[in-house]
Design an enzyme around this catalytic site. Structure first.
Site, mmCIF file in Angstrom:
data_model
loop_
_atom_site.group_PDB
_atom_site.id
_atom_site.type_symbol
_atom_site.label_atom_id
_atom_site.label_comp_id
_atom_site.label_asym_id
_atom_site.label_seq_id
_atom_site.Cartn_x
_atom_site.Cartn_y
_atom_site.Cartn_z
ATOM 1 N N LYS A 26 1.205 4.228 -2.923
ATOM 2 C CA LYS A 26 0.987 5.654 -2.693
ATOM 3 C C LYS A 26 2.234 6.482 -3.009
ATOM 4 O O LYS A 26 2.131 7.658 -3.365
ATOM 5 C CB LYS A 26 0.504 5.882 -1.261
ATOM 6 C CG LYS A 26 -0.887 5.317 -0.994
ATOM 7 C CD LYS A 26 -1.914 5.876 -1.973
ATOM 8 C CE LYS A 26 -3.315 5.343 -1.719
ATOM 9 N NZ LYS A 26 -4.319 5.902 -2.657
ATOM 10 N N TYR A 70 0.839 -1.198 0.000
ATOM 11 C CA TYR A 70 0.000 0.000 0.000
ATOM 12 C C TYR A 70 0.875 1.249 0.000
ATOM 13 O O TYR A 70 0.647 2.187 -0.772
ATOM 14 C CB TYR A 70 -0.919 0.000 1.218
ATOM 15 C CG TYR A 70 -1.845 1.193 1.284
ATOM 16 C CD1 TYR A 70 -3.014 1.219 0.539
ATOM 17 C CD2 TYR A 70 -1.552 2.293 2.087
ATOM 18 C CE1 TYR A 70 -3.870 2.315 0.581
ATOM 19 C CE2 TYR A 70 -2.395 3.386 2.136
ATOM 20 C CZ TYR A 70 -3.557 3.399 1.385
ATOM 21 O OH TYR A 70 -4.395 4.490 1.423
#
Length: 253
Positions: free
Chosen positions: A151, A147
């Site tokens: 990002k 994750y």
């Protein structure tokens, strides 16, 4: 009337953003894989345009953009890339297919939407893209490895397109909040130490308000929340080892 297209619109931040912009007079278009929730939200917003969509499907994304923008003379004032998924836990304990799916949605989905939206943004005055970033793009976060990596990619794309598309009058920026109280966060079976230390202090409606501010500004990165705002600004001026030390402390159980 200003128009905007929102991915990941059926719940959480996307839904809160759709409600806020609709209430303030914008024409909103809704995209999400959850067709039932999407239809319910569209009805709530007076029959808002909507289409079930997996943002990883590039051809379907292109078709959706063409359909929505055709109703506004081929123009798009704002693209809000809100679609994303989260999987917490030790990197090696998560199946590779889950890592890959996360990266597909969080990164390829943004690429697909930006690429398909470009022709419509280019011909629209004050056109803008807002990407949903994350505090995990400040420094890599344990138990959120893929994750966090996704990002970082969104942040890099945001910065690159902000420079590249400037000559076309298109502004590109992102929202960078820490953990937000959304169904995505609440559904995680494991809460990493950093989530426990920082807490889940923000609501989706606060992110929607940040999106509203961003839609009327020329800022590239918009950290959300006083606590993380201070950490973000500190991270811009301190050496990398200080950021690593801070993240190590936040991630310690």
């Amino acid at each position: 009337m200003n128009n905007m297209l929102i991915s990941g619109a059926a719940s959480g931040i996307g839904a809160a953003t759709a409600r806020l912009f609709h209430a303030r007079g914008w024409r909103v278009g809704l995209l999400d894989v959850d067709e039932r929730a999407l239809t319910a939200l569209a009805a709530e917003l007076g029959g808002a345009w909507h289409a079930p969509l997996d943002v990883v499907d590039g051809a379907a994304v292109k078709t959706a953009l063409a359909d929505f923008c055709a109703q506004s003379g081929g123009r798009l004032r704002l693209l809000f890339n809100g679609a994303g998924i989260l999987r917490t836990g030790a990197f090696a304990d998560i199946e590779l297919e889950q890592h890959a799916r996360l990266v597909e949605i969080n990164v390829l989905g943004v690429l697909n939407l930006c690429h398909a939206a470009y022709p419509y943004l280019k011909v629209t005055p004050e056109a803008q893209v807002i990407n949903m970033g994350s505090a995990s793009a400040l420094y890599g976060v344990p138990q959120l490895a893929s994750y966090s990596a996704s990002k970082f990619a969104v942040r890099g794309l945001t910065e690159a397109l902000e420079l590249e598309w400037r000559e076309h009058g298109i502004r590109v920026g992102d929202l960078i909040p820490p953990f937000v109280n959304t169904p995505m966060v609440r559904s995680q079976a494991q809460r990493p130490a950093v989530m426990q230390r920082l807490g889940v202090r923000l609501e989706a409606e606060q992110i929607a308000e940040a999106a509203w501010k961003q839609a009327h500004a020329r800022r590239v990165h918009r950290p959300v929340g006083l606590q993380f705002g201070l950490l973000f600004n500190l991270g811009q001026i301190t050496p990398g080892w200080v950021n690593r030390l801070l993240m190590g402390w936040l991630s310690r159980r």
